[in-house]
Design an enzyme around this catalytic site. Sequence first.
Site, PDB file in Angstrom:
ATOM      1  N   ASP A   1       0.845  -1.194   0.000  1.00 18.27           N
ATOM      2  CA  ASP A   1       0.000   0.000   0.000  1.00 18.27           C
ATOM      3  C   ASP A   1       0.881   1.245   0.000  1.00 18.27           C
ATOM      4  O   ASP A   1       2.110   1.168   0.164  1.00 18.27           O
ATOM      5  CB  ASP A   1      -0.923  -0.017   1.234  1.00 18.27           C
ATOM      6  CG  ASP A   1      -2.071   0.980   1.134  1.00 18.27           C
ATOM      7  OD1 ASP A   1      -2.238   1.604   0.070  1.00 18.27           O
ATOM      8  OD2 ASP A   1      -2.795   1.142   2.142  1.00 18.27           O
ATOM      9  N   LYS A   2       0.201   2.391  -0.164  1.00 16.46           N
ATOM     10  CA  LYS A   2       0.861   3.696  -0.105  1.00 16.46           C
ATOM     11  C   LYS A   2       0.142   4.553   0.913  1.00 16.46           C
ATOM     12  O   LYS A   2      -1.077   4.427   1.087  1.00 16.46           O
ATOM     13  CB  LYS A   2       0.746   4.365  -1.477  1.00 16.46           C
ATOM     14  CG  LYS A   2       1.336   5.741  -1.497  1.00 16.46           C
ATOM     15  CD  LYS A   2       0.567   6.843  -2.178  1.00 16.46           C
ATOM     16  CE  LYS A   2      -0.876   7.012  -1.991  1.00 16.46           C
ATOM     17  NZ  LYS A   2      -1.394   8.359  -2.367  1.00 16.46           N
ATOM     18  N   HIS A   3       0.878   5.416   1.594  1.00 10.80           N
ATOM     19  CA  HIS A   3       0.219   6.421   2.444  1.00 10.80           C
ATOM     20  C   HIS A   3       0.772   7.781   2.048  1.00 10.80           C
ATOM     21  O   HIS A   3       1.984   7.948   1.908  1.00 10.80           O
ATOM     22  CB  HIS A   3       0.504   6.163   3.926  1.00 10.80           C
ATOM     23  CG  HIS A   3      -0.049   7.250   4.793  1.00 10.80           C
ATOM     24  ND1 HIS A   3      -1.359   7.282   5.196  1.00 10.80           N
ATOM     25  CD2 HIS A   3       0.526   8.379   5.292  1.00 10.80           C
ATOM     26  CE1 HIS A   3      -1.581   8.360   5.915  1.00 10.80           C
ATOM     27  NE2 HIS A   3      -0.448   9.053   5.986  1.00 10.80           N
ATOM     28  N   SER A   4      -0.118   8.738   1.872  1.00 13.42           N
ATOM     29  CA  SER A   4       0.323  10.106   1.580  1.00 13.42           C
ATOM     30  C   SER A   4      -0.006  10.985   2.777  1.00 13.42           C
ATOM     31  O   SER A   4      -1.057  10.814   3.409  1.00 13.42           O
ATOM     32  CB  SER A   4      -0.408  10.623   0.342  1.00 13.42           C
ATOM     33  OG  SER A   4      -0.375  12.037   0.314  1.00 13.42           O
TER      34      SER A   4
ATOM     35  N   THR B   1      -9.169  10.861  -0.181  1.00 10.07           N
ATOM     36  CA  THR B   1      -9.480   9.872  -1.221  1.00 10.07           C
ATOM     37  C   THR B   1     -10.920   9.361  -1.121  1.00 10.07           C
ATOM     38  O   THR B   1     -11.592   9.165  -2.133  1.00 10.07           O
ATOM     39  CB  THR B   1      -8.464   8.711  -1.121  1.00 10.07           C
ATOM     40  OG1 THR B   1      -7.170   9.258  -1.340  1.00 10.07           O
ATOM     41  CG2 THR B   1      -8.734   7.622  -2.141  1.00 10.07           C
TER      42      THR B   1
ATOM     43  N   SER C   1       0.748   7.144  14.884  1.00  9.90           N
ATOM     44  CA  SER C   1      -0.636   7.236  14.436  1.00  9.90           C
ATOM     45  C   SER C   1      -0.781   6.699  13.006  1.00  9.90           C
ATOM     46  O   SER C   1      -1.620   5.834  12.714  1.00  9.90           O
ATOM     47  CB  SER C   1      -1.073   8.701  14.509  1.00  9.90           C
ATOM     48  OG  SER C   1      -2.303   8.889  13.881  1.00  9.90           O
TER      49      SER C   1
ATOM     50  N   LYS D   1      -2.147   2.232  11.844  1.00 15.36           N
ATOM     51  CA  LYS D   1      -3.251   1.867  10.937  1.00 15.36           C
ATOM     52  C   LYS D   1      -2.727   1.058   9.762  1.00 15.36           C
ATOM     53  O   LYS D   1      -3.375   0.108   9.311  1.00 15.36           O
ATOM     54  CB  LYS D   1      -3.954   3.141  10.442  1.00 15.36           C
ATOM     55  CG  LYS D   1      -4.712   3.834  11.576  1.00 15.36           C
ATOM     56  CD  LYS D   1      -5.214   5.209  11.182  1.00 15.36           C
ATOM     57  CE  LYS D   1      -4.138   6.246  11.178  1.00 15.36           C
ATOM     58  NZ  LYS D   1      -4.531   7.624  11.349  1.00 15.36           N
ATOM     59  N   LYS D   2      -1.556   1.409   9.259  1.00 12.13           N
ATOM     60  CA  LYS D   2      -1.000   0.684   8.107  1.00 12.13           C
ATOM     61  C   LYS D   2      -0.540  -0.713   8.529  1.00 12.13           C
ATOM     62  O   LYS D   2      -0.704  -1.673   7.793  1.00 12.13           O
ATOM     63  CB  LYS D   2       0.156   1.481   7.481  1.00 12.13           C
ATOM     64  CG  LYS D   2      -0.323   2.724   6.770  1.00 12.13           C
ATOM     65  CD  LYS D   2      -1.171   2.368   5.548  1.00 12.13           C
ATOM     66  CE  LYS D   2      -1.931   3.524   4.983  1.00 12.13           C
ATOM     67  NZ  LYS D   2      -2.913   3.143   3.958  1.00 12.13           N
TER      68      LYS D   2
HETATM   69  N1  URA Z   1      -2.377  11.649  10.012  1.00  6.24           N
HETATM   70  C1  URA Z   1      -2.618  10.677  10.936  1.00  6.24           C
HETATM   71  O1  URA Z   1      -3.175   9.637  10.621  1.00  6.24           O
HETATM   72  N2  URA Z   1      -2.207  10.904  12.200  1.00  6.24           N
HETATM   73  C2  URA Z   1      -1.553  12.018  12.587  1.00  6.24           C
HETATM   74  O2  URA Z   1      -1.188  12.132  13.739  1.00  6.24           O
HETATM   75  C3  URA Z   1      -1.325  13.026  11.625  1.00  6.24           C
HETATM   76  C4  URA Z   1      -1.736  12.804  10.334  1.00  6.24           C
END
Ligand code: URA
Length: 438
Positions: free
Chosen positions: A80-83, A120, A183, A187-188
Amino acid sequence: MLPQEIIRAKRDGGVLDPAAITELIEGLVSGRVSEGQAAAFAMAVFFRGLEHSETVALTCAMRDSGTVLDWSDLSRPVVDKHSTGGVGDNISLMLAPIVAACGAAVPMISGRGLGHTGGTLDKMESIPGYRVAPDNALFRRTVATVGCAIIGQTEALAPADKRLYAIRDVTATVESIPLITASILSKKLAAGLNGLVLDVKTGSGAFMAERDGARQLAHSLVAVANGAGLRTTALLTDMDQPLADHAGNAVEVDHAVRFLTGARRDPRVEAVTLALAGEMLVLAGLAKDLEAGTARARDALDSGAAAETFARMVAALGGPVDFLERLDDHLPRAPLQRVVAAPADGYVHAMDTRGLGLAVVALGGGRTRPQDPVDHAVGLAEIVPMGRRITRGEPLAIIHARDAASAEAAAQRVVSALRILEAAPEAAAHPVLERIGA
Ligand code: URA
């Protein structure tokens, strides 16, 4: 250990052991640790920071506070990617199907827009019928059969982050690199990935506007993710202007579909998308190096395989089966389109990208509170790129608005967000500024 003793140790600059951090996070979810104690802990971390080992422990404890997805029944590698978010950042819509068309699985759990940045999920909700919250069986079936599914965060993933973030949001403790790191990554990690690429934005439209801060965040994310067992790399990319030349919801979906089908490919979007795809394919073990990964991603794009994957994902998740063929019939269109004319001759030297994002919010395309509704049809299209020579009266952007008053207000915001000077500017930098490997 009592929560107040853990807070005291951090307040006094001590290094916490992983068991104490796990206890605190478990207590936050069970209710044994109060909101006040969590706020005090966040403030202690804000001032004292966390060592690498502490951030890894915090991230893993938050990951383990809920369900951790297991994809071991899939034959595809899961990436996956996170931006970190920006304006006109619709990369996910193109990246997920490109990488899925190359043989990876991409369960892309995405967020909504907040502040000046787009989200998104809001973009995907422009597609009539598309379900951003499918049940678990449909989500898994879509990932298994299509290769990708762009959906929203579920309550079951990293609930400790949800609680802690809500507390940080109202106690001025969001801007802490270790807390942001834990944070994002909790989640990832809970998504059960084999590899992750991070797109850390820097510039006037980014959450971390300054390059040094963005670089520091990228290094922290890469080190902690790898420390927690998730192979991760990061790209630092430019957000001194919107990435796509469209900003909003339906207008960005329209832009993404035209990119996928080859009808129109913006070079900056193409450069960032292919660079991220190359990283993901290497992390997935589907390409031997970045050059091979990027070439494979380009083939998936040029052959139409990525466009077909996107169409199948939309249909599988409840959207129209002929979405790509009848894009104009399916996407909501704002009743009013208004050209913003350049007030003077010259070159576009700089942009207040945040200001452009706020123009979209003011049109109704974003939200100022999490519970606010979003108008999917409004936004900005064909925003002039940085460095372009323009003459007075030429279009700077096209505003898609609900009514004349909001269009006029947005036009003023666009004019004041663009700095037009007579002298030619230096050539624009490549949008991928730096790469941070493990
Ligand atoms: N995005 C997140 O998911 N957590 C943060 O603390 C800041 C940006």
